[in-house]
Write an enzyme that holds these catalytic residues in place. Structure first.
Site, PDB file in Angstrom:
ATOM      1  N   GLY A 477      92.592  94.576  27.597  1.00 45.25           N
ATOM      2  CA  GLY A 477      91.631  94.423  28.680  1.00 45.25           C
ATOM      3  C   GLY A 477      90.940  93.079  28.693  1.00 45.25           C
ATOM      4  O   GLY A 477      90.149  92.795  29.584  1.00 45.25           O
ATOM      5  N   ALA A 520      91.759  84.227  21.841  1.00 45.47           N
ATOM      6  CA  ALA A 520      91.854  82.980  22.619  1.00 45.47           C
ATOM      7  C   ALA A 520      92.020  81.790  21.683  1.00 45.47           C
ATOM      8  O   ALA A 520      92.837  80.899  21.929  1.00 45.47           O
ATOM      9  CB  ALA A 520      90.619  82.805  23.498  1.00 45.47           C
ATOM     10  N   ARG A 614      84.903  76.343  25.531  1.00 46.05           N
ATOM     11  CA  ARG A 614      85.628  76.235  26.795  1.00 46.05           C
ATOM     12  C   ARG A 614      85.968  77.627  27.322  1.00 46.05           C
ATOM     13  O   ARG A 614      86.458  78.481  26.581  1.00 46.05           O
ATOM     14  CB  ARG A 614      86.916  75.461  26.536  1.00 46.05           C
ATOM     15  CG  ARG A 614      87.649  75.066  27.782  1.00 46.05           C
ATOM     16  CD  ARG A 614      88.926  74.369  27.368  1.00 46.05           C
ATOM     17  NE  ARG A 614      89.499  73.617  28.470  1.00 46.05           N
ATOM     18  CZ  ARG A 614      90.687  73.035  28.388  1.00 46.05           C
ATOM     19  NH1 ARG A 614      91.383  73.104  27.266  1.00 46.05           N
ATOM     20  NH2 ARG A 614      91.166  72.380  29.413  1.00 46.05           N
ATOM     21  N   ILE A 615      85.696  77.846  28.591  1.00 48.47           N
ATOM     22  CA  ILE A 615      86.001  79.127  29.228  1.00 48.47           C
ATOM     23  C   ILE A 615      87.378  79.012  29.875  1.00 48.47           C
ATOM     24  O   ILE A 615      87.622  78.125  30.698  1.00 48.47           O
ATOM     25  CB  ILE A 615      84.910  79.480  30.258  1.00 48.47           C
ATOM     26  CG1 ILE A 615      83.563  79.706  29.546  1.00 48.47           C
ATOM     27  CG2 ILE A 615      85.300  80.704  31.081  1.00 48.47           C
ATOM     28  CD1 ILE A 615      83.556  80.783  28.471  1.00 48.47           C
ATOM     29  N   LEU A 616      88.293  79.899  29.505  1.00 52.13           N
ATOM     30  CA  LEU A 616      89.682  79.778  29.948  1.00 52.13           C
ATOM     31  C   LEU A 616      89.916  80.378  31.326  1.00 52.13           C
ATOM     32  O   LEU A 616      90.851  79.997  32.026  1.00 52.13           O
ATOM     33  CB  LEU A 616      90.621  80.436  28.921  1.00 52.13           C
ATOM     34  CG  LEU A 616      90.506  79.885  27.486  1.00 52.13           C
ATOM     35  CD1 LEU A 616      91.495  80.583  26.558  1.00 52.13           C
ATOM     36  CD2 LEU A 616      90.724  78.378  27.454  1.00 52.13           C
ATOM     37  N   LYS A 687      85.555  79.325  21.915  1.00 51.99           N
ATOM     38  CA  LYS A 687      84.910  79.896  20.727  1.00 51.99           C
ATOM     39  C   LYS A 687      85.150  81.391  20.556  1.00 51.99           C
ATOM     40  O   LYS A 687      84.906  81.941  19.489  1.00 51.99           O
ATOM     41  CB  LYS A 687      83.405  79.643  20.799  1.00 51.99           C
ATOM     42  CG  LYS A 687      83.023  78.214  20.456  1.00 51.99           C
ATOM     43  CD  LYS A 687      81.517  78.072  20.424  1.00 51.99           C
ATOM     44  CE  LYS A 687      81.106  76.708  19.899  1.00 51.99           C
ATOM     45  NZ  LYS A 687      79.646  76.540  19.975  1.00 51.99           N
ATOM     46  N   GLY A 688      85.582  82.072  21.592  1.00 58.01           N
ATOM     47  CA  GLY A 688      85.746  83.526  21.489  1.00 58.01           C
ATOM     48  C   GLY A 688      84.521  84.212  22.052  1.00 58.01           C
ATOM     49  O   GLY A 688      83.390  83.925  21.646  1.00 58.01           O
ATOM     50  N   GLY A 690      84.613  87.825  23.148  1.00 50.93           N
ATOM     51  CA  GLY A 690      84.807  89.269  23.309  1.00 50.93           C
ATOM     52  C   GLY A 690      83.676  90.110  22.754  1.00 50.93           C
ATOM     53  O   GLY A 690      83.483  91.245  23.171  1.00 50.93           O
ATOM     54  N   GLU A 691      82.946  89.568  21.797  1.00 55.56           N
ATOM     55  CA  GLU A 691      81.943  90.396  21.144  1.00 55.56           C
ATOM     56  C   GLU A 691      80.506  89.942  21.360  1.00 55.56           C
ATOM     57  O   GLU A 691      79.578  90.748  21.322  1.00 55.56           O
ATOM     58  CB  GLU A 691      82.258  90.477  19.641  1.00 55.56           C
ATOM     59  CG  GLU A 691      83.430  91.407  19.418  1.00 55.56           C
ATOM     60  CD  GLU A 691      84.114  91.215  18.084  1.00 55.56           C
ATOM     61  OE1 GLU A 691      83.934  92.064  17.213  1.00 55.56           O
ATOM     62  OE2 GLU A 691      84.849  90.222  17.912  1.00 55.56           O
TER      63      GLU A 691
HETATM   64 MO1  MOS Z   1      86.751  94.014  17.295  1.00 52.76          MO
HETATM   65  S1  MOS Z   1      85.314  95.206  16.577  1.00 52.76           S
HETATM   66  O1  MOS Z   1      86.739  92.724  16.317  1.00 52.76           O
HETATM   67  O2  MOS Z   1      88.015  94.787  17.953  1.00 52.76           O
END
Ligand code: MOS
Length: 724
Positions: A477, A520, A614-616, A687-688, A690-691
């Site tokens: 996702g 990323a 950077r935003i991809l 930088k990532g 997702g969290e």
């Molecule tokens: Mo995550 S908690 O690094 O899928």
């Protein structure tokens, strides 16, 4: 027009997902399919005395009933891989990810937690399997169980004794705290939470001799391959794992849970393909969760707001069969400039199922405690909470002293505060109203480290000018398939529509786990490097400058040289020595409205500003941040799995009683992506993200609730009864 990285492109897999064309693990059907249903322990500790499978075996459609009494024994497993025994059998090396290394399914009759899978029924239909599972009669010899964390605090231990992630000290925190002029010393609690992705864990396995094909809903297919190879003693190349679509995971699918091995055992024994879906109820018991934590935060400051001491002492639930530790003290080393620090996180091993990573593990519960304490300190000092954070801004990494690869937290504070209207805040609790509602404004910082792991990728350009980029990564996702195509397209200088990214298959070049917000950075770096490599190879055909290639060059050059395709492959690795500390940062501003009579809290609006390099793709990035914030609102106000202390059982094990935010709970969420150019973090500059979206949401809301009501809630979630 050649696309640019960052363009808000639609997901390439969006249409397949909304039309139902996307095939998830459970939807794989082959001839002779059978269905498995799990039988789980109903006691939290003890041993199995007997299993009577006679009625189940006679039931319609039942093919086999397997348990420790008759199942083949598997090889022992470690959770991390790399053990010395692995070195002796190179064929089965590689990453493994078994989540419960001291609990191999069906190895013996011991029960470590309620919900542990102790038998499996295989039948010709799902209904027959489920019916058969109900007929299996189990008797136990119960042993005393350790259930409630509060009853066993004294047993807390440092389960990662050699890791700086669970303990850090500098200066003399105790002395500095004792002599500090202004102090806060409080304990904060976060509850058990379960990931609850839309798609529960599902797997289809079919053996062909010593080869096996596994369709698994997984964030880490190469480690599933390693785990299966090791457990069954087959070469890892005999194990083919596919996971092209994952219906949500949030960390729960980063490890192989016992049901994976049980399905593989079942398929091997019945010599037919076996399909298993963990039920929503079972998912609560044996597929990981965010563990309960209790965290003491002691902050000492000078009257001008400068922190002089921070003590962060946390404990969390674990058990004796897994290695998982929720490292709540990880963000405390990073977020503020404090000369004297002592941080520690320990675990208490209980007869409760195994915890695991859940979106921003460590940082998320840890920052709830720190950022709540910072708000309390702001009130104790009479300093604006945002101002207090600026006073204590860390200009270098406070734990390592390293410079940041880039840091734009001040811009996040400034842009977020401006958009939110923070300067109009009256600091006095209960001072802002809208009719009969109490209005509260709160804020908190966010941080999450920028990780990167080795990843490999292959790229092929064909004579027709189309490009195929492959890497066995995952799409749960985040938008991976889309942003990787964007990266390759721009690097090669070809139209986005001509690039396809293939993933989710262990026959492709190896990818790391899709977790830790590092896809990323890791896979992106590999895609970036392989695209450059491919460009060089094509340019070398005519000895021209790679940067002089245009979209048409590929077709023209390949045709001229009678080539069907040109291919490149890279193994991209992060540098050994890292001179910089790399983190994404952010700031959340929340407005709540609290009903003074009913205690109902509504999050009316949030403004969240992030700097994640950077935003991809601005569209998929927006969704990542948004998803994190929504999950954070759930954490603040709703999510909690209740554990019955006498039974050792979770109670609200369904989506009717485990509360998650729905559309009606979510109002205005305004996301600001602060521009940030990071030349150091990795070749992609990402930088990532997702969290980090979830980190800091719960304390921003808790702080807003305090501002609205004058009530400080230190244990999540902030439910009605805590405000009455
Ligand atoms: Mo995550 S908690 O690094 O899928």
């Amino acid at each position: 027009m050649i696309p640019t990285i960052g363009d808000p492109r639609d997901r390439v897999d969006g249409r397949a997902k909304v039309t139902g064309a996307a095939k998830y693990a459970f939807e794989n059907n082959t001839a002779g399919m059978t269905y498995a249903a799990l039988v789980s322990a109903t006691i939290p500790a003890g041993t199995i005395r007997s299993i009577d499978a006679s009625a189940a075996k006679k039931a319609a459609g039942v093919i086999a009933v397997l348990s420790h009494l008759n199942a083949p024994k598997l090889n022992p497993l470690s959770s991390q891989g790399g053990g010395s025994s692995e070195k002796q059998s190179p064929n089965t090396t590689g990453p493994t990810n078994y989540t419960e290394p001291r609990l191999i399914p069906f190895a013996d009759n011991e029960i470590h937690y309620l919900g542990q899978h102790i038998a499996v029924v295989v039948a010709d239909t799902l209904e027959h399997a489920m019916h058969g599972a109900e007929l299996v009669k189990v008797t136990y010899a119960e042993a005393p169980a350790k259930i409630a964390l509060a009853d066993f605090r004294g047993d807390a231990k440092d389960k990662m004794p050699n890791s700086p992630d669970t303990k850090f000290a500098k200066g003399d925190a105790e002395t500095a705290f004792a002599s500090a002029r202004v102090k806060i010393d409080q304990t904060y609690r976060t509850p058990y939470e379960h990931h609850n992705p839309m798609e529960a864990h599902a797997i289809v396995a079919s053996w062909d001799g010593d080869h096996v094909t596994v369709h698994d809903s997984s964030q880490n297919i190469f480690a599933v391959r390693g785990t299966v190879a090791k457990a069954f003693g087959v070469p890892r190349d005999n194990v083919h794992v596919l996971s092209p679509f994952v219906g949500g995971a949030f960390g729960s699918k980063g490890g192989s849970w016992p049901h994976v091995l049980i399905t593989l055992i079942a398929a091997r024994e019945v010599k037919r393909p076996v399909k298993l879906m963990v039920t929503r109820r079972q998912l609560f018991f044996a597929n990981g969760h965010r563990p309960l934590t209790e965290q003491r935060v002691a902050l000492g400051a000078n009257p001008d707001g400068k922190l002089v001491a921070m003590i962060h002492d946390g404990i969390g639930q674990s058990n004796s069969i897994c290695d998982y530790v929720e490292r709540t003290s990880r963000p405390s080393r990073v977020i503020y400039d404090v000369p004297n620090m002592r941080v520690l996180h320990r675990v208490v091993e209980l007869n409760v199922s195994s915890p695991t990573y859940m979106r921003a593990p460590g940082e998320n519960p840890g920052m709830f405690a720190i950022e709540s304490a910072m708000d309390e300190l702001a009130y104790a000092l009479g300093i604006d909470p945002l101002q207090l954070r600026l006073i204590n801004h860390a200009d270098v990494d406070p734990s390592s002293g390293k410079p940041w690869s880039s840091k734009s937290l001040k811009q996040c504070y400034a842009q977020g505060a401006e958009r939110f209207g923070w300067s109009k805040r009256n600091a006095e609790p209960r001072s802002m109203r809208d009719g009969r509602y109490l209005i509260g404004w709160g804020m908190a910082s966010a941080t999450y480290p920028s990780h990167r792991s080795p990843a490999s990728a292959r790229a092929i350009v064909r004579a027709d000018g189309s490009v195929l980029v492959t890497c066995g990564s995952h799409e749960m996702g985040m938008g991976t398939a889309t942003v990787m195509a964007q990266l390759a397209a721009e690097t090669l200088g070809v139209p986005f529509e001509r690039v396809r990214f293939e993933y989710g298959d262990t026959t492709l070049p190896q990818a790391p786990i899709s977790a830790g917000s590092m896809t990323a950075a890791s896979v992106g770096s590999a895609v970036f490097e392989v695209a450059n490599e491919l460009k060089k190879k094509v340019a070398a055909l005519e000895n021209v400058d790679p940067d002089s290639l245009t979209a048409d060059s590929y077709h023209t050059l390949l045709a001229k040289h009678y080539l069907d395709q040109v291919e490149a492959q890279v193994d991209a690795k992060p540098p050994q020595q890292e001179p910089y500390s790399s983190h994404a940062f952010g700031a959340h501003f929340a407005e709540v409205a609290v009903d003074p009579d009913l205690g109902i809290v509504r999050v009316r609006r949030m403004v969240s500003a992030f700097a994640g390099g950077r935003i991809l793709n601005r569209k998929t990035a927006h969704s990542q941040y948004l998803g994190g914030i929504v999950q954070g609102i759930g954490m603040a106000l709703m999510e909690e799995t209740h554990l019955d202390k006498r039974l050792g059982s979770y109670v609200n094990v369904n989506l009717g009683e485990y509360l998650l935010p729905v559309n009606a709970d979510i109002r205005d969420i305004d996301i600001i992506m602060v521009e940030e150019d990071d030349p150091h973090v990795n070749p992609v500059g990402a930088k990532g993200i997702g969290e980090i979206g979830i980190v800091g949401v719960a304390p921003a809301i808790a702080n807003a609730v305090y501002h609205a009501t004058g009530k400080r809630v230190r244990d999540l979630p902030i439910t009605i009864e805590k405000l009455l």
